[in-house]
Structure formats: C-alpha cells, structure tokens
Write an enzyme that holds these catalytic residues in place. Structure first.
Site, PDB file in Angstrom:
ATOM      1  CD  GLU A 289       7.843 -12.206   4.808  1.00 16.81           C
ATOM      2  OE1 GLU A 289       7.435 -13.673   5.890  1.00 16.81           O
ATOM      3  OE2 GLU A 289       8.442 -11.646   4.614  1.00 16.81           O
TER       4      GLU A 289
ATOM      5  CD  GLU B  43       5.425 -11.695   9.709  1.00 11.29           C
ATOM      6  OE1 GLU B  43       4.302 -11.509   9.205  1.00 11.29           O
ATOM      7  OE2 GLU B  43       5.532 -12.440   8.392  1.00 11.29           O
TER       8      GLU B  43
ATOM      9  CB  ALA C  22       8.052 -19.744   9.267  1.00  6.73           C
TER      10      ALA C  22
ATOM     11  N   GLY D  43       5.414 -16.372   6.410  1.00  5.54           N
ATOM     12  CA  GLY D  43       6.330 -16.649   5.439  1.00  5.54           C
ATOM     13  C   GLY D  43       5.421 -17.463   4.356  1.00  5.54           C
TER      14      GLY D  43
END
Ligand code: NAD
Length: 706
Positions: free
Chosen positions: A109, A129, A63, A106
């Site tokens: 994911e 993370e 992300a 992300g």
C-alpha cells in the site's frame, strides 16, 4: 536524530532508507519519520527526485502485526497511517519505490502511494491481510485495481497469495524489474522520470472503466468454495468492487468501514491467534540455550508403508539424503512406486519440474538391509503400530546407530518410554509424529520421553522446521496431544449415532461447523481397521465399566474398513463419494435396541456441542497434565493436524470465544444426562470458568510469549 529512517543524497536524487529490522514493518514512529524525510527532501533544492528503499533484506514487509494483535489499537494505527500515504502521493517531486524482498500488506500500500515502482527480480508483492481475517485498510483495495486492473486486484485481495516480480510487472503493479544493484537501478530510473508529469495512482482510473461485473459474483463463488465459511474474502471483494463504483475517497471510506468490521470479527482474532501460535510453539520454556541442535546430514527410515514413504519424501524435499528400509523386495517396490507416483502427480500439476523430481528421488535409497544406517543423524521407525514390533525394531536400530544418532518413532499412540526401554540409551529416543500424508500435512508432533535429552529435543524441533513442518512439543502419554483428544471427540460422534442421529447428520453438523470432514468420514478415511488395532493395543488404558461405543467393533468384524474397502460408515462409489448405507443405519438401530439405548431426535447443535466440548474438556486435561505446553500448542496441533478451522482459532481458542463458563455449564448438563465419569469437567476448565478466565490468559500467565 532519526531512529528508523535515513535520508541521504546521491547527486540530485534523495534516498530514503527505512531501517526497522527485521522486516521494516510500519511500527509506530516509522511513518512519522518517513514523512519527515519526504518533507526534507522536497524542501532540498538540490533534490529533483526521491527513491524510497528498505534497509537489510526487504522493503516494508507490512504493517506491524503485533500492533494489530492489540485489536483496540489497530484502528488507531490505521488512521495514523492514512495521512502518511497522502504526503507521499502529494509530493511535488516524484517518488520511486524500490522493492526487494517483499512488499506485503501495508508495504505494498505504501509502494502504491509512490509515483513509480521498481522491483528486484526475486521480490514479491501481495495483499495477504485476508489470511488474518482482514482486508487492506490503507487504500490497497482502491489503488491496486487502478494499477493492476480489477480481476488481479480481486484475486490478490480476496485470496492473499503473493505475486512474483514478473507478474507484478505484467499486471502494471510495478514499472520495471531491476537486475543487479536495486538502489543503483532505482536511482537511474528516478533520473529518467525526473522531468515527466507525476502520475498519482489514485487518479489513474483507466483500468476501472467497463469492468465486467460478473467478476465479483464469480469471485464470491470461488471464495465460498476455497475459504469456506470465512467472511473476510467477501469483504475484500466488496471493497475492490467499491473502487469501480465510488470516487477514490469514498472508496477508501468503504474500505475502512469493511476493515473495521473485519477487525472486530472473531475470524480475524482467531487467525491472528493462529499466526502467533505458529511462532509460539517453537519456544520451549526450560530448554537451556546451550542445548545446541545437531545438524542432521543424513537420515534413515524403517518401513516404507503409508507413513514411511511420505516421511522419506519429506526429508528428500528438504534436501536430506535418506535410506529407506523394508522387510521384503515387493513391499519396498510398492513403497517406491507410491513415492514415484506422488512426485509424478506433482510434476503433472506443474508444481515440480521433472528435474526436481529426479533430484529428489535420487536422495532416497531403497534397501532391505541396515547398510549405511551408521552414518545417519536420525533413524525414524515407521513400522506397524504394535509395541512388540516397535521394540524389536528399536533393538535392531540401536545396534547399527552411531552414538549421536536420534532414535525416532512415528508412533501415533504408543508409550515412548516403553519403546526407549529396549535401547539402553533412552536419552536419544524421541517421537517425531508425522500426520498423513506426511509429505503434505504441516504438523509434526515432537514427543519427548522422560529421559529424552535437551539436545535431542532441540534437534528434533529444529529439524521439524527444516522439513517445512510446524513442530509442536508434547509429553509422552497415550496419543500425545492430537490423537489423545480425538478419542473423546470420536466417542461422542459414535454415541450420538447409537442415540438416534444418522451418520449423515453427524458428519454434516461438524462439516458445517467448519471441519474439513465429519468424524465418521474421518474414520472411513483413516481406516476403521487401523483404529480398531489402536484400540486393541491400548485396551489396558480403558477404565472398566465406562460406557463405550459398540458399533465401531462390529464394522471392523464385517470388514467395513472405510474408503479402502468401499464401505465403512458410508458406502463409497468409484470416485470415493459417500452414500448413505441402509445396512449401517439398521445395524446401529439394532445395536442400540439390544443395548437398551433409547433413540430420539438429536439436533445439529447438540451434535457439535457434544463432540467439540468433549474435545475441549480433554484439551483442558492435556494442559493441566503438562502433555501440551500451552493452550495455543493444542490449537496449532488441531489446526495443522486435523483441519480444525483456523478462522475459529483451534479448539481452545474457540472455547474462549464461547465462554468457559458456558461450556462448563453445558458439560455439567451432559454429565447429569450421560454419566458422571465420562463428562467430568476438567478441573482446569472448572476453575477457569469459575474465575471468568480464558485459556489465552492461562497461556500468558504460565508460559513465556513470543
Ligand atoms: P503401514 O502398514 O502402511 O506401513 C508399515 C510398514 O512397515 C510396512 O510396509 C511393513 O512392511 C514395514 N515393516 C514392518 N516391520 C519392519 C521392519 N522390521 N523393517 C522394515 N520395515 C518393516 O503403516 P503406516 O500407516 O505407515 O504406519 C506406520 C506408523 O506410523 C505406525 O506407528 C502408525 O501408527 C503411525 N502413523 C500412521 C498414520 C496413518 O494415518 N497411517 C498417521 C500417523 C502415524
């Protein structure tokens, strides 16, 4: 016209390419365009399967952390990303994720929401993370255990380490490793699975059955040990555990709740600050763009002691050949034996191959002369911390150095300008201050003298990065950033002993705060003799009449140098474990009595406040005097050089979290109790406190951001 996502077709396979350089982060706009592309491919009757791939060097690396940095935004960002994963997973045509470079956070994911994953053999996946005080927030803790099994998911989510392609295949995260052209391999794979039933990760519950619940308790224990005092690793473990007790949607909700809690924590704000701080320190305002760094091809080091040996290893590790000079054969042999021993240990631990060790050793040339020094791009002096010795070494090295060569000193405290004064070319002189052990510690303080040229500064900063260090630029002044600020911190630790706290109490208080060891344990490790000699060299800088600690000099006189002599502030057993020492306790008591210092009970909070607020107050002066460019630079020095807990963000960030007014008020109380001069609030701290400001804000106003 799409900005970030390209949709093309190779026969019956649609190819969605994400083009958001440099790392294809999921910035605003990217997920929306991916959805559009998936919908278009699904609608296209000529398409049977879809391949999703990253343009450039990587898949979606994660992300957008800049978006996370704006904390208020992160929750919004996250919620906007969730429907995007559903569109992928619910596509009626199979989607094959093709991973090269990295699929982190992300990125992984997103890949897991696809139906299949293929990976280049050099690529990595991971859920890092937790290193930012967060947990995966887009279903990572729910999908990963379904693919990789619970133990692997716990390990990856709680500790954040990357996983290589081979391991990703073995654990079921990916379906195939592609050697050669990734896109071609992914298209071929897509055609193989075109007619198969579409597997949805969220429905794959097989690996969740019969989980041994002890895994979670053991992981919590390990996290408590390895990520001491941090919260996020435990939240990550809880979120993965939820995958084993709740249906997918509820598990995702639990993950989201935990994520939001982490996001609001000081821990994540601090770790994000350190993440950006590490990048900020490389930006040197005022350094002209044309100050081009010199490419250092060879190095030479003078002194093969504790630091010189470690510095030689650092150069060799980066593939730079290095000459290592000593004064006598036996000292040189001892230095080389230590280097060999250090490498051999790393080989024994499996972190280096014998071949790599031999190759690195072959880059280090031990010698007693200056032969070959004329070819070096940098000469690093790492001899005793004595101005007269350093001056004589610099006089010699100037004679043998070529005209482009950087003349560097590893001094921890001494005046760079005075050292430079004997060279006749002060523009070439710079401090490259490594921390001990030099081959391990990430910090490099680069110290510019008054005359150091821009080119020499640019070279040292670039070189620092090449050596795998985080280089922070400091101005010249006693102790630069790190060792200057440590003086008031240690002074308070010593005063507290004289006022009645025990050695163990002082050490414990700072250890419990999160420091890797207490201040007195640090004295014992660094060497009470070494610190004594530094004090002697800098006596002329002391303010007359100021209270100073009395016991450290007495320990030196008693030969209690710390761990190396088996006793210092504590007594050490064979395994170097500290034990309380009654002799020290009574020495402190008697010294206090003789000096008329009244001893009394001291609380743990007073200990941490006095040590840390003295550090912060001096940090504010360091900033005001321009010794450090930014408060963030100070934080990076303390996190990487002194083990200040990253999850507290470094001393200046920590100060912001306490509130500068609170700190200033407390300092003024100390001032009235312990001396007007010693505890004089730094003018910058005082003015920021008065205006409700923070150091972070000061940085944004005074220095360019990344
Ligand atoms: P050390 O005593 O272990 O090593 C110094 C070495 O320099 C000795 O082996 C000595 O024989 C050699 N030497 C002296 N004069 C020489 C000459 N003319 N030519 C070649 N070799 C010579 O000291 P150290 O701990 O490695 O410290 C070196 C420097 O690094 C000092 O300036 C110190 O302040 C700084 N430093 C030390 C640490 C630490 O933790 N030890 C940390 C950061 C910086």
């Amino acid at each position: 016209m799409n900005t970030y996502v390209k949709l093309t077709r190779e026969g019956d396979v649609a190819v969605i390419t994400i083009e958001n350089p440099p790392v294809n982060a999921l910035s605003p706009g990217v997920p929306e365009e991916i959805i559009e592309a998936v919908n278009a491919a699904v609608k296209d009757e000529a398409v049977r399967t879809i391949v999703m791939i990253g343009g450039g060097k990587t898949f979606i690396a994660g992300a957008d952390i800049r978006e996370f940095g704006k904390i208020g935004n992160a929750q919004k960002v996250l919620l906007s990303l969730l429907p995007f994963l559903h569109v992928i997973e619910d596509s009626p045509k199979p989607i094959v994720m093709a991973i090269h470079g990295a699929a982190f956070g992300g990125g992984l994911e997103t890949a897991m929401a696809g139906h299949y994953r293929v990976i280049a053999s050099s690529a990595q996946v991971g859920q890092p993370e937790v290193k930012l005080g967060l947990i995966p927030g887009m279903g990572g803790t729910q999908r990963l255990p379904r693919l990789a099994g619970v133990p692997k998911a716990v390990e990856m989510c709680a500790f954040g380490e990357p996983v290589a392609a081979g391991e990703a295949l073995k654990s079921g995260i990916v379906d195939r490793i592609i050697e050669g052209n990734l896109l071609e391999g992914a298209i071929a794979f897509a055609r193989e699975v075109a007619a198969a039933p579409i597997p949805k990760t969220r429905l794959r519950n097989g690996k969740l059955a019969d989980v041994n619940r002890e895994i979670f308790a053991r992981a919590h224990e390990e996290a408590t040990k390895m990520r001491r005092l941090q919260h996020a690793p435990h939240s990550a473990i809880d979120a993965v555990e939820a995958a084993t007790t709740l249906p997918f949607e509820d598990g995702c909700q639990r993950e989201r709740d935990l994520f939001v809690e982490c996001l609001a924590s000081t821990e994540s704000k601090a770790l994000i600050h350190v993440f950006f701080g590490e990048r900020t320190v490389a930006k040197i305002p005022g350094l002209p763009k044309d100050a081009q760094a010199i490419d250092i091809k060879r190095a030479a080091i003078i002194g093969a002691g504790r630091m010189g040996g470690g510095i030689a290893m650092t150069y060799a590790n980066a593939g730079i050949p290095v000459l290592l000079k000593e004064v006598a054969q036996d000292v040189l042999d001892r230095g080389m034996n230590t280097i060999r021993g250090n490498y051999a240990n790393t080989v024994k631990k499996g972190r280096l191959s014998q071949q790599q060790m031999d190759q690195r050793l072959s880059l280090i040339t031990p010698q007693l002369t200056y032969d070959g020094f004329g070819d070096a791009g940098i000469i690093v002096e790492a001899v005793f911390e004595s101005m007269s010795v350093k001056k004589s070494v610099f006089t010699e090295m100037t004679k043998v150095a070529n005209s482009e060569c950087l003349l560097a000193t590893n001094t921890s405290t001494l005046d760079i300008d005075e050292i430079a004064s004997v060279t006749g070319r002060p523009e070439s002189v710079i401090g490259t201050h490594f921390f001990s052990p030099a081959n391990v510690m990430r910090l490099l303080e680069v110290v510019r003298g008054t005359a150091t040229s821009d080119r020499v500064i640019a070279t040292a900063m670039t070189l620092g990065k090449r050596l795998g260090k985080v280089a922070v630029l400091a101005r010249n002044g006693f102790g630069f950033i790190g060792n200057r600020m440590i003086v008031p911190y240690m002074r308070e630790a010593h005063f507290l002993l004289e006022e009645g706290a025990s050695v163990e109490q002082v050490n414990n208080a700072l250890y419990e705060f999160g420091m890797p060891m207490g201040p007195l344990a640090m004295d014992d490790l660094a060497g009470i003799d070494i610190i004594y000699h530094v004090r002697q060299e800098s006596k002329h800088l002391e303010s007359p009449g100021m209270r100073r600690p009395l016991v450290p000099d007495l320990l030196f006189e008693m030969g209690r140098y710390g761990q190396k002599t088996g006793k210092g502030w504590s007594r050490y057993d064979e395994q170097r474990r500290p034990q309380p020492d009654a002799e020290v306790a009574s020495l402190i008591k008697k010294t206090a009595l003789d000096a008329g210092i009244k001893q009394h009970e001291i609380s743990g909070s007073e200990i941490t406040e006095r040590c840390l607020y003295a550090l912060i107050n001096d940090g504010a002066k360091v900033l005001d005097e321009g010794i450090a460019l930014r408060a963030a630079d100070i934080d990076i020095v303390y996190v990487y050089g002194y083990g200040f807990p990253a999850w507290r963000g470094g001393p200046m960030f920590y100060a912001d979290t306490i509130g500068l007014k609170n700190i200033c008020d407390r300092i003024e109380e100390f001032q009235s109790e312990h001396g007007a001069e010693l505890w004089k609030p730094a003018p910058l701290l005082k003015s920021l406190a008065a205006s409700g400001g923070t150091f972070d804000e000061w940085d944004r106003r005074h220095a360019p951001q990344v």
